[in-house]
Each structure stands twice: as structure tokens, then as C-alpha cells.
Write a protein that holds these residues in place. Structure first.
Motif: not given
Length: 260
Positions: A96-115, A233-240
Motif C-alpha cells: 500500500v502506497i500512501h494515496p497522496n504520494y507525489s513522484k515529483k515532490t516525494l511528498e508522503n513518501d511512505i509505503m507498507l508491505l504485507k508479509l 516523518r513516521v509520527l505524522y503518518f501514524e494514523p494512516w
């Protein structure tokens, strides 16, 4: 001629290419960071690698810009070129890639992988905790970063896990170089002002560990200089993160429909 080749290669770099090697660091004590994950990623044109970190037996956190297509996660590794008995490998079908991830600015550069199956917790494989809301790190905090990325700005590779200590910088330091693309709420400014130590290509997605918890994710930096670097910043994305982890759990229920 050499100068022309160097200039040409600079234009071929991806936006995140300066983000991820451990420069000026040292070899980590084998298996001293049991949360570290090595991501081997294959897309249509090439093979590359990133870092990541285990936050739950069924979940690895990494950077969205690693662009997973065909991805294998290895846990419990020190020397990634060897088939160590401690290693656990997973072919990842769901991420799951954050829905607001931007390839251009690299905002919301976070992803979860399910094992799947879940990782088996051992002395070489364990998860790292995420920070609570009372644990926001400020400028001057010394943190640790580890990875299997390159060890210089040229082409020096490493097979063993490397680590380095870096300091959290003021937001103004990153705003100076990255202007409006730097968001102090969702990003952390990190680096060595003496330009002797840094992350670089291949360390992207690895954790910024401060006071024993994962506060950041290696994201991007300047192409021409190793200072400063921007971490998600991980803390900012904790709810997501929590929301997506709950979905992971629901997918494992017997009567649920899984996208795996």
C-alpha cells in the motif's frame, strides 16, 4: 570527455538517487538491528534495492519511491550476498502506497508491505517500535541510520549492513535547499553539516532510529551534495499506518476477501 560523461550520468539520476547510501559509516555488528529489511525490486527495465524495517510480524515499512513491481523482502540478513541461515525471504504480493504520494515532490513518501506468511520472530528477526505523540525529535538529536546502500558517491557497493550516526537539523536547513517541497510536518531534516557522513543510493526506505524507535524513513536529498537529507516523518503518518494495519488484519480473517 570524462566531465561530459559525468554530466550525462547526472541527468539520468532519478529524483531520489541522492538519498540512500551509507557514506562515512561503519559495518554494523551482525544482527544488531533485527528489524532491518532488504528489498530486492525488479521492474520492467532493471533491478534495484532499497531498505525497509519490520514494524509487525506481517508488515514492513519503506519508502513509496522504491516503486515495487516484483519485490522480495529479506529479513535477518547481515551479508546480503550470502545465504545466511538467519535469513527469512518473502515474495510480496500486496503493498500500500500512501494515496497522496507525489513522484515529483516525494511528498508522503511512505509505503507498507504485507508479509505472508508472517515473519517468524527470532533473535535475528524482530520488529521496531514507532514513536508516540510525546516523542517528537528536535534539532540536535543524534539518530542512527543503517542500510546496504553504496558507501561513496561513486560506485562502491557493500554486501554487509552499514550504519552511521546523523543529527536532526532545523527545518530551516532543508527549507533553504528544497524550498516549498519540504514540509516540516511530514518530513524530518537530517544530516552531517561537515558533509562527512550521509545516506545514499540503496539506503532509501530504511529507518531513522532515535532513542530506539523509528522516527523517519530515508527519502531524498540533493543530487550534488550529501547534506542535508530529507526523511519521511513516521509520527505524522501514524494514523494512516494504523488504519492500513487494521486492513491487513481483516484480510487474514477466514471469511474476508484478500487481495493477495
Amino acid at each position: 570527455m570524462l566531465l561530459l560523461l559525468l554530466l550525462a550520468s547526472a541527468f539520468l539520476l532519478l529524483p531520489w538517487a541522492g538519498a540512500g547510501r551509507i557514506i562515512g559509516g561503519w559495518e554494523a555488528k551482525p544482527h544488531s538491528r533485527p528489524y532491518m529489511a532488504y528489498l530486492s525490486i525488479r521492474n520492467v527495465s532493471r533491478m534495484h534495492w532499497c531498505g525497509g524495517f519490520l514494524i509487525r510480524p506481517d508488515a514492513v515499512l519503506s519508502a513509496a519511491h522504491c516503486v515495487p513491481v516484483n519485490i522480495t523482502v529479506t529479513l535477518g540478513a547481515h551479508n546480503i550476498s550470502k545465504n545466511e541461515r538467519s535469513q527469512q525471504k518473502f515474495h510480496v504480493d500486496h503493498w500500500v502506497i500512501h494515496p497522496n504520494y507525489s513522484k515529483k515532490t516525494l511528498e508522503n513518501d511512505i509505503m507498507l508491505l504485507k508479509l505472508k506468511p508472517r515473519a517468524k520472530l527470532t533473535k535475528e528477526v524482530s520488529y521496531i517500535l514507532l514513536p508516540s505523540h510525546k516523542e517528537r525529535v528536535g534539532p540536535g538529536t543524534t539518530c542512527e541510520v543503517a542500510g546496504w546502500g553504496r558507501t561513496s558517491q561513486t560506485k562502491n557497493k557493500t554486501s554487509v549492513l552499514m550504519e552511521v550516526n546523523l543529527k536532526v537539523q532545523s527545518n530551516e536547513e532543508c527549507e533553504k535547499y528544497f524550498k516549498s517541497s519540504y514540509d516540516h510536518q511530514s518530513m524530518v531534516c537530517v544530516g552531517d553539516a561537515d558533509c562527512k557522513k550521509s545516506t545514499w543510493k540503496g539506503d532509501s526506505g530504511g529507518p531513522l532510529v532515535c532513542n530506539g524507535k523509528a522516527h523517519g524513513i530515508v527519502s531524498y536529498g540533493r543530487k550534488s551534495c550529501i547534506f542535508p537529507k530529507v526523511f519521511t516523518r513516521v509520527l505524522y503518518f501514524e494514523p494512516w499506518i494504523r488504519k492500513e494495519l487494521r486492513k491487513f488484519a481483516l484480510q487474514d480473517l477466514p471469511d474476508s476477501t484478500s487481495s493477495d
